[in-house]
Design a protein around this motif. Structure first.
Motif, PDB file in Angstrom:
ATOM      1  N   ASN A 431     -41.502  19.798 -17.168  1.00 18.13           N
ATOM      2  CA  ASN A 431     -40.526  19.998 -18.244  1.00 18.13           C
ATOM      3  C   ASN A 431     -41.189  19.899 -19.606  1.00 18.13           C
ATOM      4  O   ASN A 431     -42.152  19.145 -19.788  1.00 18.13           O
ATOM      5  N   PRO A 432     -40.693  20.648 -20.581  1.00 19.93           N
ATOM      6  CA  PRO A 432     -41.252  20.578 -21.937  1.00 19.93           C
ATOM      7  C   PRO A 432     -40.722  19.342 -22.673  1.00 19.93           C
ATOM      8  O   PRO A 432     -39.784  18.678 -22.221  1.00 19.93           O
ATOM      9  N   ASP A 433     -41.299  19.088 -23.816  1.00 19.58           N
ATOM     10  CA  ASP A 433     -40.977  17.880 -24.579  1.00 19.58           C
ATOM     11  C   ASP A 433     -39.490  17.791 -24.948  1.00 19.58           C
ATOM     12  O   ASP A 433     -38.921  16.701 -24.977  1.00 19.58           O
ATOM     13  N   LYS A 434     -38.867  18.908 -25.226  1.00 22.73           N
ATOM     14  CA  LYS A 434     -37.476  18.874 -25.698  1.00 22.73           C
ATOM     15  C   LYS A 434     -36.453  18.863 -24.563  1.00 22.73           C
ATOM     16  O   LYS A 434     -35.247  18.875 -24.818  1.00 22.73           O
ATOM     17  N   LEU A 435     -36.914  18.868 -23.323  1.00 23.05           N
ATOM     18  CA  LEU A 435     -36.015  18.717 -22.176  1.00 23.05           C
ATOM     19  C   LEU A 435     -36.324  17.385 -21.496  1.00 23.05           C
ATOM     20  O   LEU A 435     -37.398  17.205 -20.917  1.00 23.05           O
ATOM     21  N   ILE A 436     -35.390  16.442 -21.570  1.00 21.18           N
ATOM     22  CA  ILE A 436     -35.578  15.116 -20.971  1.00 21.18           C
ATOM     23  C   ILE A 436     -35.317  15.201 -19.468  1.00 21.18           C
ATOM     24  O   ILE A 436     -34.320  15.799 -19.045  1.00 21.18           O
ATOM     25  N   ARG A 437     -36.182  14.570 -18.686  1.00 20.46           N
ATOM     26  CA  ARG A 437     -35.977  14.543 -17.237  1.00 20.46           C
ATOM     27  C   ARG A 437     -35.274  13.248 -16.828  1.00 20.46           C
ATOM     28  O   ARG A 437     -35.695  12.148 -17.200  1.00 20.46           O
ATOM     29  N   PHE A 438     -34.191  13.409 -16.064  1.00 21.71           N
ATOM     30  CA  PHE A 438     -33.489  12.262 -15.487  1.00 21.71           C
ATOM     31  C   PHE A 438     -33.533  12.405 -13.967  1.00 21.71           C
ATOM     32  O   PHE A 438     -33.153  13.451 -13.436  1.00 21.71           O
ATOM     33  N   ARG A 439     -33.965  11.351 -13.279  1.00 27.71           N
ATOM     34  CA  ARG A 439     -34.031  11.371 -11.821  1.00 27.71           C
ATOM     35  C   ARG A 439     -32.980  10.375 -11.299  1.00 27.71           C
ATOM     36  O   ARG A 439     -33.059   9.179 -11.559  1.00 27.71           O
ATOM     37  N   ILE A 440     -31.992  10.913 -10.590  1.00 29.07           N
ATOM     38  CA  ILE A 440     -30.834  10.133 -10.172  1.00 29.07           C
ATOM     39  C   ILE A 440     -31.118   9.400  -8.866  1.00 29.07           C
ATOM     40  O   ILE A 440     -31.768   9.929  -7.961  1.00 29.07           O
ATOM     41  N   ALA A 441     -30.603   8.155  -8.757  1.00 25.36           N
ATOM     42  CA  ALA A 441     -30.777   7.350  -7.545  1.00 25.36           C
ATOM     43  C   ALA A 441     -30.115   8.039  -6.359  1.00 25.36           C
ATOM     44  O   ALA A 441     -29.143   8.782  -6.501  1.00 25.36           O
ATOM     45  N   SER A 442     -30.631   7.775  -5.188  1.00 24.61           N
ATOM     46  CA  SER A 442     -30.171   8.465  -3.979  1.00 24.61           C
ATOM     47  C   SER A 442     -28.730   8.128  -3.600  1.00 24.61           C
ATOM     48  O   SER A 442     -28.120   8.835  -2.801  1.00 24.61           O
ATOM     49  N   GLN A 443     -28.170   7.059  -4.158  1.00 25.63           N
ATOM     50  CA  GLN A 443     -26.784   6.716  -3.859  1.00 25.63           C
ATOM     51  C   GLN A 443     -25.794   7.642  -4.544  1.00 25.63           C
ATOM     52  O   GLN A 443     -24.590   7.538  -4.318  1.00 25.63           O
ATOM     53  N   HIS A 444     -26.309   8.528  -5.372  1.00 28.51           N
ATOM     54  CA  HIS A 444     -25.437   9.424  -6.130  1.00 28.51           C
ATOM     55  C   HIS A 444     -25.930  10.864  -5.984  1.00 28.51           C
ATOM     56  O   HIS A 444     -27.117  11.112  -5.769  1.00 28.51           O
ATOM     57  N   ASP A 445     -25.006  11.804  -6.129  1.00 28.52           N
ATOM     58  CA  ASP A 445     -25.325  13.232  -6.035  1.00 28.52           C
ATOM     59  C   ASP A 445     -25.622  13.745  -7.439  1.00 28.52           C
ATOM     60  O   ASP A 445     -24.744  13.727  -8.314  1.00 28.52           O
ATOM     61  N   SER A 446     -26.854  14.180  -7.658  1.00 28.13           N
ATOM     62  CA  SER A 446     -27.237  14.617  -9.010  1.00 28.13           C
ATOM     63  C   SER A 446     -26.455  15.857  -9.449  1.00 28.13           C
ATOM     64  O   SER A 446     -26.259  16.086 -10.641  1.00 28.13           O
TER      65      SER A 446
END
Length: 627
Positions: A431-446
């Motif tokens: 991902n580029p600098d202006k797109l933040i990456r969020f990685r969701i915990a497995s207990q939830h559906d991203s």
């Protein structure tokens, strides 16, 4: 004009997109071609005598104003494909008036405010249905010749413009005034014996618009010359018919205005009904209330959503229902938690290095990859390349199920917008600098989290947090993490995602039907007008074209759709052994190529058609023409 035929076709024309505008154009086309009113029995000599009178007036005007060239110098051969109506005669604008070019001035002497010794000039933006005297530019009066001061009956024309729609546009000046007009405009001054309102009709007719559209084509800017205007040929009626035609046009235009007002009132009522119906669903406090209000929405859906644009509101409404828990089981009460509370790891701002032209390096998504798709999926084909070390690749590499959020953009609509990374390309991407990456915990559906973060109520909270710096709007990952969202069991989250997907597919299919109905209505209206006037109204849409790219991998049937599912392409595949190439499937689909690809994406998303394992896109070259 055949009144009975007009009444029979009137509804098709008026109710088509832009129908009232088409009616106005049709009235003008009939008026200037001698088919709008029942004409008196007059001898043809009356119109020709009247033309000679106008030509003499013009000769006298030119002599007084010391013109060097007369209309007789121009070619008199008629270019019209049909003969003038009985009692009328062919004429050119150059035979009945003069075209006066506008004032040329240097910007350094122009002012936005009036002052002593200054004269106001009108420009192309002052030309609408009528002449507007707002937003003038003022120049020294000694630059303006007395003949360049507008008089009652002058027709102000946009002679040059970067807009094809504006060039040639004309409006009549109703009263003498003290203003001139700029160099990109011209004023056609008809002789006094001519009914000025009739010339207004001539220069606002579809025939005139088609003529100036052809003549005004240029490179970068569209231009009309003095000769273009003076060479325009039309049918000139006797003086008494000019008054009758103008009166009938005014009468019919008033009816069109009334019809337009009624349509606007009906549209407003429809919008109010749609809002109240959706509000009833949103405010349901029990399963029974939700079922009753939803059935009411379902029963009146086609009445409430009659325009393709209305469905964007419905899509937002679906997301709003999801975030409010209206698409989940009433037996499960949601809890609320922050985005930070459901992350599997810390958020990551992307790569800030500049791109490289080396296509063997790592693929880095463009900012638009996270904001361009209406379905909130990342566009994984929208990337550049960047040189990264193995450690950097490991840090920034995207995984299926990751969420990306735009943290910086000039458009508020895109800031904080979430998109879902599916990993369909099967290649390493970061991902580029202006797109933040969020990685969701497995207990939830991203996917659920993505939908909720893009829903209306959540968007309001996100946009309220944004700050503007140097013209750009920004939002940090830290602030995004404080957003609270409704949390349900993983099973219920997945049910909601499936329900939203199902509703979005239904919405997309209905939108396609509305677009096809709209296109059919436009074609029917154009055909009706052509039957009345003999003038073919040019359609905005281009004819259906074959795709310029070709999907090499075959398309295969996936999960069999139900009988009630709107799976048009999967149904075709099922009838052909479950497999065929995209070109053959498109031809059997029978719709526009854009509609085909939209339907294909929908059915792939729902699993009715399998995602191609090797989705190569080959450019198609034009077929060779055999001798």
């Amino acid at each position: 004009m055949d009144a009975q035929k007009f009444l029979a076709e009137f509804g098709h024309i008026a109710n088509a997109p832009g129908g009232v505008t088409r009616l106005r154009e049709m009235v003008l086309a009939l008026a200037v071609s001698g088919r709008l009113i029942e004409r008196p029995k007059s001898k043809e000599i009356l119109a020709t005598d009247f033309l000679r009178k106008l030509e003499q007036e013009l000769a006298d005007y030119k002599a007084i104003n010391k013109y060097r060239r007369t209309s007789e110098d121009r070619d008199a051969t008629s270019t019209l494909k049909v003969s003038a109506p009985a009692g009328w005669t062919n004429a050119r604008l150059g035979q009945i008036g003069v075209l006066i070019r506008g004032v040329t001035y240097n910007k350094s002497v122009a002012s936005a405010s009036n002052g002593q010794g200054m004269t106001g000039l009108l420009r192309a933006n002052n030309i609408g249905a009528n002449v507007s005297f707002d937003d003038l530019v003022y120049v020294p009066s000694d630059l303006v010749h007395k003949e360049q001061i507008l008089r009652a009956g002058d027709v102000l024309i946009a002679m040059s413009s970067g807009s094809k729609d504006l060039v040639g546009k004309a409006a009549i000046v109703l009263e003498d005034c003290e203003f001139g007009f700029g160099a990109f405009c011209g004023a056609f001054r008809p002789m006094l014996s001519l009914r000025r309102e009739f010339i207004r009709l001539v220069m606002q007719s579809p025939q005139y618009r088609d003529y100036v559209s052809d003549q005004g084509k240029g490179i970068g800017i569209n231009n009309l010359t003095k000769g273009h205007i003076e060479d325009y040929e039309f049918f000139l009626p006797p003086p008494e018919e000019q008054s009758s035609i103008v009166a009938k046009v005014d009468e019919l235009m008033a009816l069109c205005d009334t019809l337009e007002t009624q349509q606007q009132a009906r549209r407003k009522l429809q919008n109010n009904l749609r809002q109240s119906t959706l509000q009833a669903v949103a405010s349901a406090n029990s399963l029974y209330e939700l079922q009753v209000s939803w059935k009411r929405l379902e029963a009146n859906f086609e009445t409430l959503f009659s325009d393709p644009g209305d469905l964007e509101e419905f899509r937002k409404f679906i997301l709003s229902l999801a975030v409010r828990g209206k698409l989940s089981s009433f037996s499960e009460t949601p809890t609320y938690g922050t985005l930070a509370s459901i992350l599997a790891e810390a958020s990551v701002n992307g790569v800030s290095k500049g791109p490289t032209l080396d296509t063997t390096e790592t693929e880095v998504l463009k900012i638009s990859a996270g904001t361009s798709r209406a379905d909130f999926n990342v566009d994984e084909d929208d990337f550049k390349h960047v040189s990264l070390s193995a450690e950097e690749v490991k840090k920034f590499r995207l995984m299926p199920g990751d969420l990306l959020a735009c943290r910086y953009n000039g458009n508020l609509h895109y800031v904080g917008r979430f998109s879902y990374y599916r990993g369909q390309v099967g290649r390493t991407q970061v991902n580029p600098d202006k797109l933040i990456r969020f990685r969701i915990a497995s207990q939830h559906d991203s996917r659920y989290v993505c939908l909720v973060m893009n829903a209306g109520p959540t968007r309001q909270a996100i946009e309220a947090m944004c700050a503007t710096t140097a013209g750009n709007i920004g939002l940090s990952a830290g602030r995004l993490k404080t957003i609270e969202i409704p949390l349900l069991s993983l099973l219920e989250q997945r049910r909601i995602v499936e329900r939203v997907t199902e509703l979005m597919i239904i919405c997309g299919n209905f939108e396609m039907k509305l677009l096809e109905a709209k296109k059919l209505a436009e074609s029917l209206a154009a055909a009706s007008i052509a039957a009345f006037t003999g003038i073919a109204i040019e359609q905005e849409e281009e004819p259906m074209k074959a795709p310029q790219t070709e999907l090499v991998a075959p398309l295969r049937l996936g999960t069999a759709p139900g009988l009630k599912d709107q799976a048009l392409l999967a149904t075709i595949l099922a009838r052909h052994s479950g497999e065929m190439n995209a070109k053959d499937l498109w031809q059997r689909f029978g719709g526009e190529i854009d509609a085909f690809y939209a339907q294909l994406k929908t059915e792939v998303a729902y699993g009715w058609i399998l995602e191609p394992t090797v989705a190569e896109m080959h450019e198609k070259f034009a077929d060779a023409v055999s001798a």
